[in-house]
Design a protein around this motif. Structure first.
Motif, PDB file in Angstrom:
ATOM      1  N   ASP A   1     -34.416 -25.839  14.813  1.00  0.00           N
ATOM      2  CA  ASP A   1     -33.968 -26.366  13.321  1.00  0.00           C
ATOM      3  C   ASP A   1     -32.550 -26.304  12.792  1.00  0.00           C
ATOM      4  OD1 ASP A   1     -36.692 -26.829  13.321  1.00  0.00           O
ATOM      5  OD2 ASP A   1     -36.817 -25.040  11.922  1.00  0.00           O
ATOM      6  N   VAL A   2     -31.917 -27.170  12.115  1.00  0.00           N
ATOM      7  CA  VAL A   2     -30.482 -27.274  11.802  1.00  0.00           C
ATOM      8  C   VAL A   2     -29.947 -26.002  11.410  1.00  0.00           C
ATOM      9  CG1 VAL A   2     -28.723 -28.402  10.474  1.00  0.00           C
ATOM     10  CG2 VAL A   2     -30.414 -29.922  11.607  1.00  0.00           C
ATOM     11  N   ASP A   3     -30.832 -25.531  10.117  1.00  0.00           N
ATOM     12  CA  ASP A   3     -30.354 -24.196   9.466  1.00  0.00           C
ATOM     13  C   ASP A   3     -30.326 -23.149  10.307  1.00  0.00           C
ATOM     14  OD1 ASP A   3     -30.043 -25.609   7.104  1.00  0.00           O
ATOM     15  OD2 ASP A   3     -32.013 -25.274   6.357  1.00  0.00           O
ATOM     16  N   THR A   4     -31.488 -23.074  11.191  1.00  0.00           N
ATOM     17  CA  THR A   4     -31.550 -21.946  12.205  1.00  0.00           C
ATOM     18  C   THR A   4     -30.194 -21.896  12.983  1.00  0.00           C
ATOM     19  OG1 THR A   4     -33.966 -22.086  12.089  1.00  0.00           O
ATOM     20  CG2 THR A   4     -33.097 -20.823  13.899  1.00  0.00           C
ATOM     21  N   LEU A   5     -30.137 -23.188  13.726  1.00  0.00           N
ATOM     22  CA  LEU A   5     -29.029 -23.385  14.416  1.00  0.00           C
ATOM     23  C   LEU A   5     -27.566 -22.815  13.830  1.00  0.00           C
ATOM     24  CD1 LEU A   5     -29.700 -26.492  16.498  1.00  0.00           C
ATOM     25  CD2 LEU A   5     -29.412 -24.177  17.370  1.00  0.00           C
ATOM     26  N   ALA A   6     -27.449 -23.239  12.793  1.00  0.00           N
ATOM     27  CA  ALA A   6     -26.100 -22.981  12.052  1.00  0.00           C
ATOM     28  C   ALA A   6     -26.102 -21.528  11.607  1.00  0.00           C
ATOM     29  CB  ALA A   6     -26.085 -23.535  10.515  1.00  0.00           C
ATOM     30  N   SER A   7     -27.180 -20.656  11.527  1.00  0.00           N
ATOM     31  CA  SER A   7     -27.331 -19.520  11.008  1.00  0.00           C
ATOM     32  C   SER A   7     -26.791 -18.665  12.568  1.00  0.00           C
ATOM     33  CB  SER A   7     -28.661 -18.895  10.591  1.00  0.00           C
ATOM     34  OG  SER A   7     -28.808 -17.398  10.527  1.00  0.00           O
ATOM     35  N   PHE A   8     -27.683 -19.089  13.453  1.00  0.00           N
ATOM     36  CA  PHE A   8     -27.537 -18.422  14.956  1.00  0.00           C
ATOM     37  C   PHE A   8     -25.944 -18.748  15.270  1.00  0.00           C
ATOM     38  CE2 PHE A   8     -31.834 -19.002  16.424  1.00  0.00           C
ATOM     39  CZ  PHE A   8     -32.129 -17.703  16.019  1.00  0.00           C
ATOM     40  N   ARG A   9     -25.458 -19.979  15.309  1.00  0.00           N
ATOM     41  CA  ARG A   9     -23.829 -19.970  15.494  1.00  0.00           C
ATOM     42  C   ARG A   9     -22.849 -19.235  14.879  1.00  0.00           C
ATOM     43  NH1 ARG A   9     -23.475 -26.391  17.451  1.00  0.00           N
ATOM     44  NH2 ARG A   9     -25.281 -26.323  18.866  1.00  0.00           N
ATOM     45  N   ARG A  10     -23.208 -19.153  13.635  1.00  0.00           N
ATOM     46  CA  ARG A  10     -22.323 -18.358  12.566  1.00  0.00           C
ATOM     47  C   ARG A  10     -22.478 -16.833  13.099  1.00  0.00           C
ATOM     48  NH1 ARG A  10     -20.755 -19.571   7.462  1.00  0.00           N
ATOM     49  NH2 ARG A  10     -20.903 -21.941   6.945  1.00  0.00           N
ATOM     50  N   GLU A  11     -23.481 -16.359  13.361  1.00  0.00           N
ATOM     51  CA  GLU A  11     -23.530 -14.932  13.788  1.00  0.00           C
ATOM     52  C   GLU A  11     -22.848 -14.791  15.098  1.00  0.00           C
ATOM     53  OE1 GLU A  11     -27.575 -13.836  14.110  1.00  0.00           O
ATOM     54  OE2 GLU A  11     -28.037 -14.177  11.980  1.00  0.00           O
ATOM     55  N   ARG A  12     -22.844 -15.848  16.037  1.00  0.00           N
ATOM     56  CA  ARG A  12     -22.317 -15.886  17.371  1.00  0.00           C
ATOM     57  C   ARG A  12     -20.868 -15.764  16.889  1.00  0.00           C
ATOM     58  NH1 ARG A  12     -22.968 -20.085  22.036  1.00  0.00           N
ATOM     59  NH2 ARG A  12     -22.348 -18.548  24.033  1.00  0.00           N
ATOM     60  N   MET A  13     -20.271 -16.512  16.229  1.00  0.00           N
ATOM     61  CA  MET A  13     -18.758 -16.591  15.846  1.00  0.00           C
ATOM     62  C   MET A  13     -18.310 -15.300  15.392  1.00  0.00           C
ATOM     63  SD  MET A  13     -17.787 -19.571  16.995  1.00  0.00           S
ATOM     64  CE  MET A  13     -16.184 -19.769  16.569  1.00  0.00           C
ATOM     65  N   LEU A  14     -19.130 -14.859  14.522  1.00  0.00           N
ATOM     66  CA  LEU A  14     -18.672 -13.602  13.881  1.00  0.00           C
ATOM     67  C   LEU A  14     -18.689 -12.432  15.078  1.00  0.00           C
ATOM     68  CD1 LEU A  14     -20.774 -13.406  10.499  1.00  0.00           C
ATOM     69  CD2 LEU A  14     -18.423 -13.643  10.657  1.00  0.00           C
ATOM     70  N   SER A  15     -19.654 -12.366  15.838  1.00  0.00           N
ATOM     71  CA  SER A  15     -19.654 -11.205  16.899  1.00  0.00           C
ATOM     72  C   SER A  15     -18.484 -11.277  17.914  1.00  0.00           C
ATOM     73  CB  SER A  15     -21.033 -11.507  17.769  1.00  0.00           C
ATOM     74  OG  SER A  15     -20.868 -12.665  18.662  1.00  0.00           O
ATOM     75  N   TYR A  16     -17.899 -12.595  17.781  1.00  0.00           N
ATOM     76  CA  TYR A  16     -16.604 -12.956  18.721  1.00  0.00           C
ATOM     77  C   TYR A  16     -15.348 -12.639  17.996  1.00  0.00           C
ATOM     78  CZ  TYR A  16     -19.661 -14.811  22.139  1.00  0.00           C
ATOM     79  OH  TYR A  16     -20.410 -15.407  23.190  1.00  0.00           O
ATOM     80  N   GLY A  17     -15.737 -12.350  16.582  1.00  0.00           N
ATOM     81  CA  GLY A  17     -14.341 -11.993  15.621  1.00  0.00           C
ATOM     82  C   GLY A  17     -13.539 -13.360  15.469  1.00  0.00           C
TER      83      GLY A  17
ATOM     84  N   PRO B   1     -16.383 -26.715  13.638  1.00  0.00           N
ATOM     85  CA  PRO B   1     -17.255 -27.860  13.911  1.00  0.00           C
ATOM     86  C   PRO B   1     -18.425 -27.397  14.487  1.00  0.00           C
ATOM     87  CG  PRO B   1     -14.942 -28.540  14.595  1.00  0.00           C
ATOM     88  CD  PRO B   1     -14.988 -27.090  14.174  1.00  0.00           C
ATOM     89  N   TYR B   2     -18.463 -26.220  15.547  1.00  0.00           N
ATOM     90  CA  TYR B   2     -19.447 -25.560  15.989  1.00  0.00           C
ATOM     91  C   TYR B   2     -20.754 -24.970  15.054  1.00  0.00           C
ATOM     92  CZ  TYR B   2     -22.030 -22.377  19.190  1.00  0.00           C
ATOM     93  OH  TYR B   2     -22.969 -21.756  19.982  1.00  0.00           O
ATOM     94  N   THR B   3     -20.309 -24.743  13.928  1.00  0.00           N
ATOM     95  CA  THR B   3     -21.270 -24.158  12.849  1.00  0.00           C
ATOM     96  C   THR B   3     -21.498 -25.135  11.675  1.00  0.00           C
ATOM     97  OG1 THR B   3     -19.421 -23.073  11.835  1.00  0.00           O
ATOM     98  CG2 THR B   3     -20.455 -21.784  13.362  1.00  0.00           C
ATOM     99  N   ASN B   4     -20.784 -26.288  11.844  1.00  0.00           N
ATOM    100  CA  ASN B   4     -20.906 -27.392  10.618  1.00  0.00           C
ATOM    101  C   ASN B   4     -22.353 -28.165  10.761  1.00  0.00           C
ATOM    102  OD1 ASN B   4     -20.614 -30.578  10.020  1.00  0.00           O
ATOM    103  ND2 ASN B   4     -19.351 -29.223   8.555  1.00  0.00           N
ATOM    104  N   ARG B   5     -23.097 -27.960   9.649  1.00  0.00           N
ATOM    105  CA  ARG B   5     -24.477 -28.383   9.684  1.00  0.00           C
ATOM    106  C   ARG B   5     -24.383 -29.917   9.849  1.00  0.00           C
ATOM    107  NH1 ARG B   5     -24.980 -23.865   6.550  1.00  0.00           N
ATOM    108  NH2 ARG B   5     -27.377 -22.955   6.671  1.00  0.00           N
ATOM    109  N   LYS B   6     -23.561 -30.724   9.378  1.00  0.00           N
ATOM    110  CA  LYS B   6     -23.404 -32.125   9.628  1.00  0.00           C
ATOM    111  C   LYS B   6     -23.412 -32.560  11.426  1.00  0.00           C
ATOM    112  CE  LYS B   6     -21.220 -36.513   8.703  1.00  0.00           C
ATOM    113  NZ  LYS B   6     -20.231 -37.275   7.536  1.00  0.00           N
ATOM    114  N   ARG B   7     -22.315 -31.753  11.759  1.00  0.00           N
ATOM    115  CA  ARG B   7     -22.237 -31.758  13.260  1.00  0.00           C
ATOM    116  C   ARG B   7     -23.480 -31.216  14.028  1.00  0.00           C
ATOM    117  NH1 ARG B   7     -19.558 -33.348  18.138  1.00  0.00           N
ATOM    118  NH2 ARG B   7     -20.340 -31.547  19.714  1.00  0.00           N
TER     119      ARG B   7
END
Length: 273
Positions: free
Chosen positions: A200-216, A222-228
């Motif tokens: 799901d788009v919302d789930t993917l957006a959440s996962f990707r945000r967490e991933r970016m945060l973990s990498y600092g 664009p990786y976390t953008n819902r439209k993308r």
């Protein structure tokens, strides 16, 4: 670390899978715990065991073991008692009860569950295959695989590949991006052996945000953008339709649940498992 961080040391005379699964099942009941898990496999001698127990003492770890050799099991218990460490021998009670029930003595053979038979070597081969052909490293692997997993980022391709590899299935996985060219090899694979993963788009957006945060790294990309992300999902679904492969939405599903769907609906049909 927080006051809910707990170190766990899994000690085994084999690969530690039995104790790991037991601990995993227990931790599922305590989502507030932040576990730090160390697995120490193939421990067969006291010389190997002592440094591990000393390390456990330093971090006040909880010991979970499946040591069937009596001297190692007893030494571990005595050590933990003297250092006031929690220690769980998860095989002891059932082995004792079965001994009493059947009047038969256990073999006390280290690693007997995972002896080096053909099945064991097939599993190792499947795991090596999954690592070699993870994330589209070599498209040739698509033609050699028992199963091909395709999907956009964060659809559980790699963990599913490794989980199924532990069931002796050779899995190759391929990441999808609208801008990336699909390798010719994918079109040569029997669609029945391909599984398209989506989320799901919302789930993917959440996962990707967490991933970016973990990498600092910055979250707004664009990786976390819902439209993308929506465009990526639509692209993948359109590709799956063209291929004619099975589609599984991994949202709200554990790796085990998704794997079971694949086993029952894809691998069983192909008689691979």
């Amino acid at each position: 670390m927080t006051d809910k961080t707990i170190h766990f040391f899994i000690i085994s005379d084999s690969i530690g899978e039995t104790a790991r699964k037991v601990l995993q099942a227990v931790l599922a009941q305590f989502p507030g715990i932040e576990p730090i898990i160390e697995i120490h496999p193939f421990i067969r001698t006291k010389e190997e065991l002592v440094p591990i127990l000393n390390d456990a003492k330093q971090v006040k770890a909880v010991i979970i073991h499946t040591l069937v050799l009596e001297d190692l099991s007893r030494y571990t218990k005595d050590f933990c008692d003297s250092k006031q460490l929690l220690c769980y021998d998860i095989l002891k009670e059932i082995v004792a009860d079965l001994t009493h029930l059947t009047k038969e003595e256990p073999t006390k053979r280290a690693g007997s569950l995972h002896r080096l038979d053909d099945e064991y070597f097939n599993r190792i081969s499947a795991i090596e295959f999954a690592v070699r052909y993870d994330d589209g490293k070599d498209p040739k692997g698509l033609l050699e695989a028992d199963l091909v997993l395709i999907g956009i980022s964060r659809t559980s391709k790699t963990p599913l590949s490794m989980f199924l590899a532990n069931k002796n299935v050779k899995v190759a996985n391929l990441p999808l991006l609208p801008e990336a060219q699909i390798p010719d090899e994918l079109w040569q694979v029997n669609p029945k052996k391909i599984v398209g993963l989506t989320n799901d788009v919302d789930t993917l957006a959440s996962f990707r945000r967490e991933r970016m945060l973990s990498y600092g790294m910055p979250v707004e990309t664009p990786y976390t953008n819902r439209k993308r992300i929506k465009a990526e999902v639509d692209y993948a679904l359109d590709l799956y339709e063209k291929i004619g492969c099975s589609i599984i939405n991994v949202a709200q599903r554990s790796i085990e649940e998704t794997a079971e769907i694949i086993i029952q609906n894809v691998l069983a049909e192909e008689r691979l498992i």
